[in-house]
Design a protein around this motif. Structure first.
Motif, short mmCIF file in Angstrom:
data_model
loop_
_atom_site.label_atom_id
_atom_site.label_comp_id
_atom_site.label_asym_id
_atom_site.label_seq_id
_atom_site.Cartn_x
_atom_site.Cartn_y
_atom_site.Cartn_z
N ARG A 221 0.83 -1.21 0.00
CA ARG A 221 0.00 0.00 0.00
C ARG A 221 0.86 1.26 0.00
NH1 ARG A 221 -2.25 -0.78 4.42
NH2 ARG A 221 -4.06 -1.97 3.65
N TYR A 222 1.92 1.25 0.80
CA TYR A 222 2.79 2.43 0.90
C TYR A 222 3.48 2.71 -0.44
CZ TYR A 222 6.21 5.71 2.81
OH TYR A 222 6.96 6.82 3.06
N VAL A 223 4.00 1.67 -1.07
CA VAL A 223 4.70 1.85 -2.35
C VAL A 223 3.75 2.42 -3.40
CG1 VAL A 223 5.83 0.67 -4.26
CG2 VAL A 223 6.46 0.13 -1.92
N VAL A 224 2.54 1.88 -3.47
CA VAL A 224 1.58 2.31 -4.48
C VAL A 224 1.08 3.74 -4.21
CG1 VAL A 224 -0.72 1.89 -5.46
CG2 VAL A 224 0.84 -0.02 -5.04
N GLN A 225 0.81 4.06 -2.95
CA GLN A 225 0.20 5.35 -2.63
C GLN A 225 1.21 6.49 -2.51
OE1 GLN A 225 -2.13 4.76 0.95
NE2 GLN A 225 -3.76 3.67 -0.14
N ASP A 235 8.37 9.93 9.70
CA ASP A 235 7.96 8.80 10.53
C ASP A 235 7.20 7.76 9.71
OD1 ASP A 235 5.92 10.57 10.12
OD2 ASP A 235 5.11 10.47 12.15
N GLN A 236 6.49 8.18 8.63
CA GLN A 236 5.84 7.21 7.76
C GLN A 236 6.87 6.42 6.96
OE1 GLN A 236 3.10 9.66 5.47
NE2 GLN A 236 1.38 8.98 6.73
N GLU A 237 7.89 7.13 6.48
CA GLU A 237 8.95 6.45 5.72
C GLU A 237 9.68 5.44 6.60
OE1 GLU A 237 11.48 5.83 2.27
OE2 GLU A 237 9.47 6.65 2.59
N ILE A 238 9.93 5.81 7.85
CA ILE A 238 10.61 4.89 8.76
C ILE A 238 9.70 3.71 9.08
CG2 ILE A 238 11.50 4.65 11.12
CD1 ILE A 238 12.63 7.45 10.87
N LYS A 242 10.59 -0.24 8.56
CA LYS A 242 10.46 -1.28 9.58
C LYS A 242 9.65 -2.46 9.07
CE LYS A 242 10.80 1.85 13.56
NZ LYS A 242 10.05 2.45 14.70
N ASP A 243 8.57 -2.16 8.34
CA ASP A 243 7.77 -3.24 7.77
C ASP A 243 8.58 -4.03 6.75
OD1 ASP A 243 5.54 -2.70 9.30
OD2 ASP A 243 4.62 -1.40 7.80
N TYR A 244 9.34 -3.31 5.95
CA TYR A 244 10.17 -3.97 4.94
C TYR A 244 11.22 -4.87 5.60
CZ TYR A 244 13.33 -4.58 0.98
OH TYR A 244 14.11 -5.13 -0.01
N LYS A 270 10.00 15.85 6.92
CA LYS A 270 9.63 15.24 5.65
C LYS A 270 10.89 14.81 4.89
CE LYS A 270 5.16 17.46 4.86
NZ LYS A 270 4.42 16.18 4.84
N ILE A 271 10.72 13.80 4.06
CA ILE A 271 11.84 13.26 3.29
C ILE A 271 11.32 12.76 1.96
CG2 ILE A 271 11.57 10.93 4.23
CD1 ILE A 271 14.62 10.67 4.23
#
Length: 365
Positions: A221-225, A235-238, A242-244, A270-271
């Protein structure tokens, strides 16, 4: 060569503009013997030269690297050359405020009554050295003023093209990063390996199976969105990292010594997305071998506005079928870093044949 042809065609067309627009043009090349036209033509040539110098050297080498003082100095030097050089290369009459057209029509000795004009010396001196050796201020100001608009047009045209090319390059780099993440992070063998691992957990009725399915869903979902965004919350990227990592750890066993540390406040930062994951992917590809002692370490730290990210691993796996894809992924990650963060980041990579390490610092201001 394809990029060169438009310029080969364009430059002669541009040089033809001052010729055909000159009031002295009679259809022959005799216009090149007229001093006022010589000056204007030289100025036009200098404008074209400055355009290409600014576009290909001054803007990328100085402005693009924030060397603003050097950029301003070179720009002012070019402007000064465009103002004065034509008057040194072509004999002209700019004294006493008499237009060049009147000078051509009136021979020496037949000047308007009351005119204090005297012909220029023929000893090679510049227009500023005639008679008393002092220039005429009105002519000097006229020289500068008549050069400002053409120079400004050349400057703005090159600046606009440079920024437009820079924007396109950034978009191209971003598009590459998006495609690479879809290709290398969600490639079939990665998905198959993860699904097989989750299937094995399910057969064993392991409590880790549902969590593995959830993390795989989060990653996809993260990759697609998020791949279409320029920047995402740190913090979303991190969380994605962690999931990866968790998915990668499902496939490993006790032979892997893995450590992850995170310090500092990441909220509100942001990053650019997917800047970091390729380094972790490489660590698992090269740093894990079930038959050897494997060790991988990932560290994330925030100090003010500076993100410190480091990954290190033992090199225990050199026989990989997808090594070329990893190298392409790393190359494009480095290019994406350069395009987005320029001099706001530093990257150090060490490889002694046994240990591979990456240390990345990014100013997230």
């Amino acid at each position: 060569m394809k990029k060169l042809w438009p310029h080969i065609i364009l430059i002669p067309l541009l040089l033809a503009i001052p010729i055909v627009s000159s009031p002295d043009f009679d259809g022959t090349l005799s216009v090149f013997r007229v001093p006022p036209f010589q000056r204007e033509f030289i100025r036009f040539v200098l404008l074209i030269i400055f355009f290409y110098l600014n576009l290909n050297i001054f803007l990328p080498k100085f402005y693009g690297r924030k060397k603003y003082l050097a950029f301003i100095i070179f720009t002012l030097v070019c402007f000064g050359l465009m103002v004065f050089l034509p008057y040194y290369l072509a004999t002209g009459h700019i004294w006493a405020g008499i237009p060049p057209s009147q000078m051509q029509m009136r021979p020496p000795g037949m000047m308007p009554p009351g005119s204090n004009f005297q012909p220029p010396p023929e000893d090679g001196r510049s227009p500023f050295d005639h008679l008393t050796g002092k220039r005429n201020d009105s002519s000097f100001h006229q020289m500068i003023f008549s050069s400002v608009l053409p120079f400004l047009f050349s400057f703005l045209a090159s600046f606009f093209i440079y920024r437009n090319a820079e924007k396109k390059e950034l978009e191209r780099s971003k598009a590459k990063a998006e495609l690479l993440n879809l290709k290398y992070q969600l490639q079939p063998h990665f998905l198959f390996n993860i699904l097989n691992s989750i299937y094995s957990l399910a057969l064993l009725k392991s409590d880790d199976a549902p969590d593995g399915i959830l993390k795989l869903s989060n990653v996809m979902r993260y990759v697609v969105q998020e791949s279409s965004k320029d920047f995402v919350a740190l913090d979303q990227e991190i969380g994605y990292l962690k999931d990866y990592i968790s998915l990668q750890l499902i496939r490993t066993d006790d032979s892997l010594d893995f450590s992850y540390t995170e310090t500092g406040e990441t909220k509100g930062r942001k990053i650019a997305p997917f800047i970091l994951v390729n380094f972790i992917e490489n660590a698992f590809k090269y740093g894990f071998n079930a038959e050897k002692e494997s060790k991988i370490s990932v560290k994330v730290a925030m100090e003010g506005n500076i993100l410190h990210f480091s990954v290190s691993n033992n090199i225990v796996n050199l026989n990989m079928t997808d090594e070329s894809s990893l190298k392409i992924g790393l190359k494009n990650t480095l290019e994406h870093l350069r395009q987005v963060y320029r001099e706001n980041h530093t990257l150090a990579i060490t490889n002694d044949g046994k240990l591979y390490g990456v240390t990345l610092k990014i100013n997230l201001t």
